[in-house]
Motif scaffolding. Sequence first.
Motif, PDB file in Angstrom:
ATOM      1  N   GLU A   1       0.829  -1.205   0.000  1.00 59.86           N
ATOM      2  CA  GLU A   1       0.000   0.000   0.000  1.00 59.86           C
ATOM      3  C   GLU A   1       0.862   1.253   0.000  1.00 59.86           C
TER       4      GLU A   1
ATOM      5  N   ASN B   1       2.115   1.865  -3.406  1.00 62.97           N
ATOM      6  CA  ASN B   1       1.028   2.367  -4.231  1.00 62.97           C
ATOM      7  C   ASN B   1       0.834   3.872  -4.033  1.00 62.97           C
TER       8      ASN B   1
ATOM      9  N   GLN C   1       3.587   5.717  -5.782  1.00 59.10           N
ATOM     10  CA  GLN C   1       3.357   5.716  -7.221  1.00 59.10           C
ATOM     11  C   GLN C   1       2.287   6.740  -7.606  1.00 59.10           C
ATOM     12  N   ARG C   2       1.217   6.806  -6.811  1.00 59.51           N
ATOM     13  CA  ARG C   2       0.151   7.775  -7.075  1.00 59.51           C
ATOM     14  C   ARG C   2       0.676   9.204  -6.949  1.00 59.51           C
TER      15      ARG C   2
ATOM     16  N   ARG D   1      -7.622  -2.887  -5.786  1.00 60.01           N
ATOM     17  CA  ARG D   1      -7.909  -1.971  -4.680  1.00 60.01           C
ATOM     18  C   ARG D   1      -8.769  -2.646  -3.619  1.00 60.01           C
TER      19      ARG D   1
ATOM     20  N   ARG E   1      -6.566  -4.971  -1.624  1.00 58.90           N
ATOM     21  CA  ARG E   1      -5.696  -4.203  -0.729  1.00 58.90           C
ATOM     22  C   ARG E   1      -6.466  -3.695   0.477  1.00 58.90           C
TER      23      ARG E   1
END
Length: 470
Positions: free
Chosen positions: A361, A364, A367-368, A428, A431
């Motif tokens: 997470e 992630n 990356q976002r 998502r 996760r």
Amino acid sequence: MAKICVIDDKDLVRDSLSLTLEREDHVVTALADPVAALEQIRGGAFDLIITDLKMPRLDGLALLRDARAGGCEAPVIVMTAFGTISTAVEAMKLGAFDFIQKPFEADALVLQVERALQHDQLRRENEALRTSLADLRDDRPMIGDGEAIRQARAQIEQIARSDATVLIAGESGTGKELAAWAVHQASKRGERPMLCVNCAALSPNLLESELFGHERGAYTGADRARKGRFELADGGTLLLDEISEMALPLQAKLLRVLQEGEFERVGSSQTRRADVRIIATTNRDLSDWVTRNRFRADLYYRLNVLPLSLPPLRARPGDIPELVTHFLRRISEREGRSPLAVEPEALRLMCAYSWPGNIRELENICQRASALVTDSVLRGATIEPWLARAATAPAELFANLRPGRLLEDAERQLIERTLAQCNGHRERTARTLGMGVRTLGMKIKKWRDEGAFQELTLADRGGNSVTCGA
């Protein structure tokens, strides 16, 4: 069954070879014109090519050279009545798998074809395995210097000295596969292959074939014999990911391999042996699953010789700044730009967050941020809404669950609602729930087959109707 292209300018030769290979259940395309054949070969339509050497317009060596230049990777067998050592050497240098001189017996050609197909299958499997393990290698070290991760590293060093089975436990996203790779690399088997099988990604029958291999004709679609992961990993390590999802009958067969080192391919009575170290991973409490008769006790004790428990990210907040720096730097290198700077308030929020998806997470989020932040600084005001939405999702989803429901019904209801909240996005959803994407997919398929899954129709970004969980 393989798709084979036979190229020869003589009708009798093409017909004879086609008949011989079709008897072996192969699909044969016989062509007289090598130039026309080259166009089909470049399209990747064939598993194997058998070509004559002396042909008008384009000889066999030129066809082989042009096919390889065009990206064709299928094995090629060159046949000729003018065989010489120099011709054979030239053909092999150009990438021919083998060379056969006319006249030849049909059985000899069939044997060469089977060898070529098996060799190519192993080549493709090895390429796939190298790709699947690429992200576990040295470019993804175990980041952090907190007490929890230092203890994990010390355990890995101790475990690597032994050859006993290892059971790595931890929540989804804590780096269990990475720890398994570290154990393998530091062990005496480090120079041998380490292969991985995800036990949740395959049906029981396919998983058995993947582990132990199968003989030709063992089941529908088994058109040739195939080695399993135990044979391919001989002398090395086999990682059984999500071992808790393995069906009970297959657990018994795995237990035998652990105890005796012996197994049979599917459809065969021949006993084979393999020297393989087993590392298993799980995000579940296997001792609890033993109590509930979901996992064999004897297999659990065989696997749990050397236990390794990985801490969740919320137990190592001091490592978060280093992890964020690592992820942002790696993302920037991949995308060819400077990494984001991180505002202290953003780090404070991330260190205070519970991270139900753990390191996966966190990566992630990085990356976002790299994709959406425009001023080169990751600020607390930017990240706070992302963390707030993720933190409140589980509580909202559990609020409407009622006591007294069957556990599986409650699980299904929770997954349905999470899918709806996540707009049908499986990754998502998984996760948010702290489970593997493949595990989620298998549950959805099972419930859909039973007619028990509530399909939810949502709108995609273009306004089109899509099915949640499809």
